[in-house]
Scaffold this motif. Structure first.
Motif, PDB file in Angstrom:
ATOM      1  N   ASP A  30       0.857  -1.181   0.000  1.00 61.08           N
ATOM      2  CA  ASP A  30       0.000   0.000   0.000  1.00 61.08           C
ATOM      3  C   ASP A  30       0.891   1.227   0.000  1.00 61.08           C
ATOM      4  O   ASP A  30       2.092   1.110  -0.273  1.00 61.08           O
ATOM      5  CB  ASP A  30      -1.010  -0.011   1.153  1.00 61.08           C
ATOM      6  CG  ASP A  30      -0.357   0.059   2.529  1.00 61.08           C
ATOM      7  OD1 ASP A  30       0.768   0.574   2.656  1.00 61.08           O
ATOM      8  OD2 ASP A  30      -0.983  -0.404   3.493  1.00 61.08           O
ATOM      9  N   GLU A  31       0.355   2.388   0.289  1.00 57.13           N
ATOM     10  CA  GLU A  31       1.128   3.630   0.183  1.00 57.13           C
ATOM     11  C   GLU A  31       2.353   3.665   1.101  1.00 57.13           C
ATOM     12  O   GLU A  31       3.332   4.343   0.809  1.00 57.13           O
ATOM     13  CB  GLU A  31       0.245   4.844   0.524  1.00 57.13           C
ATOM     14  CG  GLU A  31      -0.921   5.053  -0.408  1.00 57.13           C
ATOM     15  CD  GLU A  31      -2.109   4.161  -0.039  1.00 57.13           C
ATOM     16  OE1 GLU A  31      -2.298   3.827   1.140  1.00 57.13           O
ATOM     17  OE2 GLU A  31      -2.838   3.767  -0.961  1.00 57.13           O
ATOM     18  N   THR A  32       2.310   2.960   2.226  1.00 59.98           N
ATOM     19  CA  THR A  32       3.390   3.087   3.208  1.00 59.98           C
ATOM     20  C   THR A  32       3.997   1.780   3.664  1.00 59.98           C
ATOM     21  O   THR A  32       4.895   1.800   4.512  1.00 59.98           O
ATOM     22  CB  THR A  32       2.880   3.832   4.460  1.00 59.98           C
ATOM     23  OG1 THR A  32       1.814   3.067   5.030  1.00 59.98           O
ATOM     24  CG2 THR A  32       2.420   5.234   4.120  1.00 59.98           C
ATOM     25  N   SER A  33       3.542   0.634   3.166  1.00 53.92           N
ATOM     26  CA  SER A  33       4.083  -0.604   3.715  1.00 53.92           C
ATOM     27  C   SER A  33       4.021  -1.762   2.718  1.00 53.92           C
ATOM     28  O   SER A  33       3.343  -1.705   1.698  1.00 53.92           O
ATOM     29  CB  SER A  33       3.337  -0.990   4.989  1.00 53.92           C
ATOM     30  OG  SER A  33       1.994  -1.310   4.701  1.00 53.92           O
ATOM     31  N   LEU A  34       4.742  -2.805   3.080  1.00 51.45           N
ATOM     32  CA  LEU A  34       4.773  -4.055   2.337  1.00 51.45           C
ATOM     33  C   LEU A  34       4.492  -5.168   3.331  1.00 51.45           C
ATOM     34  O   LEU A  34       5.079  -5.201   4.416  1.00 51.45           O
ATOM     35  CB  LEU A  34       6.159  -4.262   1.707  1.00 51.45           C
ATOM     36  CG  LEU A  34       6.520  -5.673   1.231  1.00 51.45           C
ATOM     37  CD1 LEU A  34       5.656  -6.092   0.052  1.00 51.45           C
ATOM     38  CD2 LEU A  34       7.997  -5.755   0.880  1.00 51.45           C
ATOM     39  N   ARG A  35       3.597  -6.084   2.989  1.00 52.73           N
ATOM     40  CA  ARG A  35       3.344  -7.262   3.815  1.00 52.73           C
ATOM     41  C   ARG A  35       3.642  -8.483   2.965  1.00 52.73           C
ATOM     42  O   ARG A  35       3.164  -8.606   1.834  1.00 52.73           O
ATOM     43  CB  ARG A  35       1.894  -7.325   4.287  1.00 52.73           C
ATOM     44  CG  ARG A  35       1.643  -8.514   5.242  1.00 52.73           C
ATOM     45  CD  ARG A  35       0.181  -8.718   5.579  1.00 52.73           C
ATOM     46  NE  ARG A  35      -0.451  -9.429   4.466  1.00 52.73           N
ATOM     47  CZ  ARG A  35      -1.490  -8.989   3.771  1.00 52.73           C
ATOM     48  NH1 ARG A  35      -2.050  -7.830   4.055  1.00 52.73           N
ATOM     49  NH2 ARG A  35      -1.995  -9.701   2.784  1.00 52.73           N
ATOM     50  N   ILE A  36       4.434  -9.400   3.510  1.00 52.38           N
ATOM     51  CA  ILE A  36       4.732 -10.670   2.861  1.00 52.38           C
ATOM     52  C   ILE A  36       4.164 -11.769   3.748  1.00 52.38           C
ATOM     53  O   ILE A  36       4.503 -11.859   4.926  1.00 52.38           O
ATOM     54  CB  ILE A  36       6.244 -10.869   2.657  1.00 52.38           C
ATOM     55  CG1 ILE A  36       6.798  -9.802   1.699  1.00 52.38           C
ATOM     56  CG2 ILE A  36       6.544 -12.270   2.160  1.00 52.38           C
ATOM     57  CD1 ILE A  36       8.295  -9.843   1.515  1.00 52.38           C
TER      58      ILE A  36
END
Length: 80
Positions: free
Chosen positions: A59-65
């Motif tokens: 998203d605009e501010t983060s990455l989730r794996i």
């Protein structure tokens, strides 16, 4: 964009290749430095979990794996 990345795993750097398609991702760690990290480091576990990556979301501010077999998620955000 070229399918390569350098990962900072505590005091070591690891060269990786990856493929991402839709929401799926595959990360293949390669060569890395062998600097002696402190005893409480989690560098080996960190790289192992990246290798188990299955899906991702940005998203605009983060990455989730998300890791295979619903064994957990890794969340990344810019420092600062």
């Amino acid at each position: 964009d070229d399918g390569t990345a350098t990962i900072q795993a505590d005091c070591n750097q690891v060269q990786t290749t990856y493929t991402a398609n839709g929401g799926s991702i595959s990360i293949a760690p390669g060569a890395g430095t062998l600097i002696g990290c402190p005893e409480d480091t989690l560098d080996v576990e960190f790289v192992r979990d990246l290798e188990g990556a299955a899906t991702y979301a940005v998203d605009e501010t983060s990455l989730r794996i998300d890791i295979k077999f619903d064994t957990g998620s890794m969340h990344f955000a810019p420092a600062g």
